[in-house]
Design a protein around this motif. Structure first.
Motif, PDB file in Angstrom:
ATOM      1  N   PRO A   1     -24.644 -29.517 -14.269  1.00  0.00           N
ATOM      2  CA  PRO A   1     -25.965 -30.062 -14.875  1.00  0.00           C
ATOM      3  C   PRO A   1     -26.864 -30.850 -13.967  1.00  0.00           C
ATOM      4  CG  PRO A   1     -24.502 -31.313 -16.715  1.00  0.00           C
ATOM      5  CD  PRO A   1     -23.340 -29.890 -15.177  1.00  0.00           C
ATOM      6  N   HIS A   2     -28.141 -31.110 -13.996  1.00  0.00           N
ATOM      7  CA  HIS A   2     -28.699 -31.650 -13.225  1.00  0.00           C
ATOM      8  C   HIS A   2     -28.439 -33.191 -12.716  1.00  0.00           C
ATOM      9  CE1 HIS A   2     -30.237 -34.668 -16.282  1.00  0.00           C
ATOM     10  NE2 HIS A   2     -30.265 -33.987 -16.713  1.00  0.00           N
ATOM     11  N   ASP A   3     -27.810 -33.955 -13.413  1.00  0.00           N
ATOM     12  CA  ASP A   3     -27.545 -35.208 -12.933  1.00  0.00           C
ATOM     13  C   ASP A   3     -25.578 -35.141 -12.518  1.00  0.00           C
ATOM     14  OD1 ASP A   3     -25.958 -34.473 -15.551  1.00  0.00           O
ATOM     15  OD2 ASP A   3     -26.471 -37.093 -15.910  1.00  0.00           O
TER      16      ASP A   3
ATOM     17  N   LYS B   1     -40.807 -35.624  -8.777  1.00  0.00           N
ATOM     18  CA  LYS B   1     -40.789 -37.378  -8.577  1.00  0.00           C
ATOM     19  C   LYS B   1     -39.911 -37.880  -9.813  1.00  0.00           C
ATOM     20  CE  LYS B   1     -43.585 -37.415  -4.576  1.00  0.00           C
ATOM     21  NZ  LYS B   1     -45.068 -38.270  -4.236  1.00  0.00           N
ATOM     22  N   ASP B   2     -40.299 -37.157 -11.107  1.00  0.00           N
ATOM     23  CA  ASP B   2     -39.291 -37.745 -11.896  1.00  0.00           C
ATOM     24  C   ASP B   2     -37.498 -37.321 -12.093  1.00  0.00           C
ATOM     25  OD1 ASP B   2     -41.635 -38.263 -12.913  1.00  0.00           O
ATOM     26  OD2 ASP B   2     -41.614 -36.309 -13.890  1.00  0.00           O
ATOM     27  N   VAL B   3     -37.942 -37.076 -11.006  1.00  0.00           N
ATOM     28  CA  VAL B   3     -35.858 -37.060 -11.523  1.00  0.00           C
ATOM     29  C   VAL B   3     -35.225 -37.975  -9.331  1.00  0.00           C
ATOM     30  CG1 VAL B   3     -35.279 -34.879 -12.819  1.00  0.00           C
ATOM     31  CG2 VAL B   3     -36.485 -34.401 -10.362  1.00  0.00           C
ATOM     32  N   PRO B   4     -35.641 -38.967  -9.832  1.00  0.00           N
ATOM     33  CA  PRO B   4     -35.015 -39.158  -8.401  1.00  0.00           C
ATOM     34  C   PRO B   4     -33.883 -39.552  -7.766  1.00  0.00           C
ATOM     35  CG  PRO B   4     -35.751 -40.851  -9.881  1.00  0.00           C
ATOM     36  CD  PRO B   4     -35.845 -39.806 -10.033  1.00  0.00           C
ATOM     37  N   TYR B   5     -33.072 -39.112  -8.818  1.00  0.00           N
ATOM     38  CA  TYR B   5     -31.342 -39.300  -8.157  1.00  0.00           C
ATOM     39  C   TYR B   5     -31.064 -37.837  -8.420  1.00  0.00           C
ATOM     40  CZ  TYR B   5     -32.443 -36.848 -13.201  1.00  0.00           C
ATOM     41  OH  TYR B   5     -32.612 -36.216 -14.210  1.00  0.00           O
ATOM     42  N   ALA B   6     -31.729 -36.790  -7.946  1.00  0.00           N
ATOM     43  CA  ALA B   6     -31.468 -35.464  -7.708  1.00  0.00           C
ATOM     44  C   ALA B   6     -31.769 -35.663  -6.497  1.00  0.00           C
ATOM     45  CB  ALA B   6     -32.690 -33.884  -8.356  1.00  0.00           C
ATOM     46  N   VAL B   7     -32.813 -35.942  -6.200  1.00  0.00           N
ATOM     47  CA  VAL B   7     -32.768 -36.354  -4.273  1.00  0.00           C
ATOM     48  C   VAL B   7     -31.733 -36.496  -4.102  1.00  0.00           C
ATOM     49  CG1 VAL B   7     -34.856 -37.488  -2.583  1.00  0.00           C
ATOM     50  CG2 VAL B   7     -35.478 -36.193  -5.158  1.00  0.00           C
ATOM     51  N   GLU B   8     -32.000 -38.650  -4.494  1.00  0.00           N
ATOM     52  CA  GLU B   8     -30.310 -38.819  -3.990  1.00  0.00           C
ATOM     53  C   GLU B   8     -29.101 -38.256  -3.698  1.00  0.00           C
ATOM     54  OE1 GLU B   8     -31.053 -42.094  -2.586  1.00  0.00           O
ATOM     55  OE2 GLU B   8     -32.943 -41.671  -3.072  1.00  0.00           O
ATOM     56  N   THR B   9     -28.858 -36.828  -4.503  1.00  0.00           N
ATOM     57  CA  THR B   9     -27.120 -36.746  -5.014  1.00  0.00           C
ATOM     58  C   THR B   9     -27.920 -35.494  -2.801  1.00  0.00           C
ATOM     59  OG1 THR B   9     -27.124 -36.300  -6.828  1.00  0.00           O
ATOM     60  CG2 THR B   9     -26.377 -34.832  -6.017  1.00  0.00           C
TER      61      THR B   9
ATOM     62  N   ARG C   1     -41.542 -36.369 -19.859  1.00  0.00           N
ATOM     63  CA  ARG C   1     -41.828 -36.339 -18.025  1.00  0.00           C
ATOM     64  C   ARG C   1     -40.267 -36.364 -18.071  1.00  0.00           C
ATOM     65  NH1 ARG C   1     -44.864 -40.190 -15.559  1.00  0.00           N
ATOM     66  NH2 ARG C   1     -44.133 -39.540 -13.708  1.00  0.00           N
ATOM     67  N   ASP C   2     -39.373 -35.976 -19.198  1.00  0.00           N
ATOM     68  CA  ASP C   2     -37.441 -36.146 -18.890  1.00  0.00           C
ATOM     69  C   ASP C   2     -37.650 -34.190 -19.755  1.00  0.00           C
ATOM     70  OD1 ASP C   2     -38.623 -35.739 -22.323  1.00  0.00           O
ATOM     71  OD2 ASP C   2     -36.964 -36.860 -22.707  1.00  0.00           O
ATOM     72  N   GLN C   3     -38.313 -32.860 -18.872  1.00  0.00           N
ATOM     73  CA  GLN C   3     -38.373 -31.844 -19.029  1.00  0.00           C
ATOM     74  C   GLN C   3     -36.624 -31.033 -18.115  1.00  0.00           C
ATOM     75  OE1 GLN C   3     -41.026 -33.718 -17.712  1.00  0.00           O
ATOM     76  NE2 GLN C   3     -42.984 -32.451 -17.338  1.00  0.00           N
ATOM     77  N   VAL C   4     -36.419 -31.929 -16.831  1.00  0.00           N
ATOM     78  CA  VAL C   4     -35.592 -31.545 -16.558  1.00  0.00           C
ATOM     79  C   VAL C   4     -34.046 -32.170 -17.633  1.00  0.00           C
ATOM     80  CG1 VAL C   4     -33.581 -31.390 -14.122  1.00  0.00           C
ATOM     81  CG2 VAL C   4     -36.514 -31.052 -14.229  1.00  0.00           C
ATOM     82  N   ALA C   5     -33.941 -33.550 -17.786  1.00  0.00           N
ATOM     83  CA  ALA C   5     -32.729 -33.688 -18.603  1.00  0.00           C
ATOM     84  C   ALA C   5     -32.629 -32.308 -20.290  1.00  0.00           C
ATOM     85  CB  ALA C   5     -33.265 -35.127 -18.887  1.00  0.00           C
TER      86      ALA C   5
ATOM     87  N   SER D   1     -31.824 -29.023 -19.165  1.00  0.00           N
ATOM     88  CA  SER D   1     -30.517 -28.618 -17.904  1.00  0.00           C
ATOM     89  C   SER D   1     -29.647 -28.166 -19.135  1.00  0.00           C
ATOM     90  CB  SER D   1     -30.375 -29.634 -17.527  1.00  0.00           C
ATOM     91  OG  SER D   1     -28.854 -29.411 -17.042  1.00  0.00           O
ATOM     92  N   THR D   2     -28.500 -27.672 -18.486  1.00  0.00           N
ATOM     93  CA  THR D   2     -26.728 -27.650 -19.202  1.00  0.00           C
ATOM     94  C   THR D   2     -26.650 -29.440 -19.618  1.00  0.00           C
ATOM     95  OG1 THR D   2     -25.144 -26.408 -19.355  1.00  0.00           O
ATOM     96  CG2 THR D   2     -25.978 -26.977 -17.086  1.00  0.00           C
ATOM     97  N   LYS D   3     -25.660 -28.909 -20.009  1.00  0.00           N
ATOM     98  CA  LYS D   3     -25.902 -30.300 -20.998  1.00  0.00           C
ATOM     99  C   LYS D   3     -23.901 -30.592 -20.336  1.00  0.00           C
ATOM    100  CE  LYS D   3     -28.692 -31.875 -22.940  1.00  0.00           C
ATOM    101  NZ  LYS D   3     -30.048 -31.617 -22.803  1.00  0.00           N
TER     102      LYS D   3
END
Length: 381
Positions: free
Chosen positions: A198-200, A224-232, A151-155, A158-160
């Protein structure tokens, strides 16, 4: 050496091993491309998946440094009908076998990939376990059942760190959710000054980069596994011109009030027909995704559907009705696949220029002067 692929429904495929001697579980999916297996192997959107190629001969033109879409492959397994161990191509630098061994990824060949694909089309994508071990089928089934899908594939992909690809044109902030190199290549080809984040990365951090536009990349997994991206994105829509691709398209839809759902077996390959609704023109596109935006959910938003898939009618493109923003579900950067839709990057840049003409900003020198004045007043206090 023998290799086995066990599906969660109990179907077992037994074939020959290539790549690493290992055991890995993942979601089993199929790709219909005839060529482009190296780009498939190195596409971050396949993170955590076991990929089978429907084309029967894989490996015949080898692996070359120039065709990677990420710094390393993220797949969990590779299943083919026939693996060619000795490539024949003047560009080839080494083989698939060596690449998979280097990153600890198992491969299986000499199985009926046509049967495997028909199972996935009929029953939908499912978990699988690819192993070179000698455990019993019952033990493998227990291990498979006990292994959850990632469930954490984006993290993971993504570049760090923030990095830039300088140019003399528009400054584009590329939010990396698992971006393919092709997106960066298309932007730099057009002279853009690209900053990859980065993604976050937060909205405020992006604002401080003073972008002219924002590019939302592709990426793996459920949006939907990256809700913080939606908020951004909710904070950025309307402030800057936005162009989203694949996962970026789905995240943009969620941020605009629409909803997403999983497809039965996804769209993966370089030959998917997409209809542009305004012109009626059909484009052959490169695709790699397992989720889609729900058509019914778009009706209550400020979005308009611009493209649909000619095979199943699912949404392939959206635009915002009041803000400079549009997205597509497919890959205009191709790699692999046709470059029919690369014009979308030009459309993105023209949208940025039009936005600038309609919203002229004060010269940056005046902005800097105000900032320095404020800092001086603060220092005097």
């Amino acid at each position: 050496m023998q290799a086995r692929l066990l599906l969660e429904d109990g179907t077992l495929f037994t074939g020959l091993s290539f790549g690493a001697e290992a055991e890995m579980a993942g979601e089993v999916v199929f790709n219909t491309g005839i060529t482009g297996y190296q780009e498939v192997l190195s596409d971050p959107s396949y993170c955590g998946q076991i990929v089978t190629m429907t084309y029967p001969l894989i490996g015949n033109y080898g692996i070359t440094r120039d065709d990677f879409e990420a710094i390393r492959p993220y797949i969990h397994g590779f299943a083919v009908r026939r693996h060619e161990p000795v490539p024949s191509n003047w560009r080839a630098e080494y083989s698939i076998d060596r690449l998979l061994k280097e990153y600890g990824i198992p491969g299986i060949s000499d199985i009926d990939t046509r049967m495997l694909t028909r199972i996935l089309r009929h029953h939908g994508t499912m978990k699988g376990l690819l192993t070179t071990g000698s455990q019993s089928v019952e033990e493998l089934k227990e291990r498979l059942d006990a292994t959850p899908l990632m469930r954490d594939q984006v993290a993971r992909t993504s570049t760090k760190n923030v990095f830039s690809s300088p140019g003399n044109g528009e400054r584009i902030v590329l939010i990396d959710y698992g971006a393919k190199t092709g997106i960066l290549r298309e932007l730099t080809k057009r002279g853009c000054d690209v900053v990859v984040v980065p993604h976050d990365t937060t909205a405020d951090q992006i604002r401080r980069l003073n972008p002219d536009g924002i590019q939302l990349s592709n990426g793996p997994g459920d949006p939907k596994d990256v809700p913080y991206a939606v908020e951004t994105l909710k904070q950025l829509i309307g402030e800057y011109p936005i162009f989203g691709i694949c996962l970026g398209h789905q995240l943009f839809a969620l941020a605009s009030g629409a909803d997403t759902t999983s497809l039965k077996f996804g769209h993966r390959g370089g030959n998917h027909p997409v209809k542009e609704l305004e012109s009626g023109r059909c484009y052959i596109t490169s695709q790699n995704h397992g989720y889609t935006v729900l058509e019914e959910s778009v009706k209550n938003t400020n979005l308009t559907v611009t493209h649909i898939n000619n095979n199943d009618g699912t949404i392939e493109g959206l635009k915002h009705n009041t803000h400079p923003a549009f997205t597509v579900q497919y890959h205009p950067e191709a790699a692999p696949g046709p470059f029919d839709s690369s014009y979308l990057f030009d459309q993105f840049l023209e949208m940025i220029r039009e936005h600038k003409r309609n919203n002229p900003q004060r010269p940056r020198q005046a902005q800097l002067s105000e900032t320095l004045k404020g800092e001086l007043q603060y220092a005097q206090k």
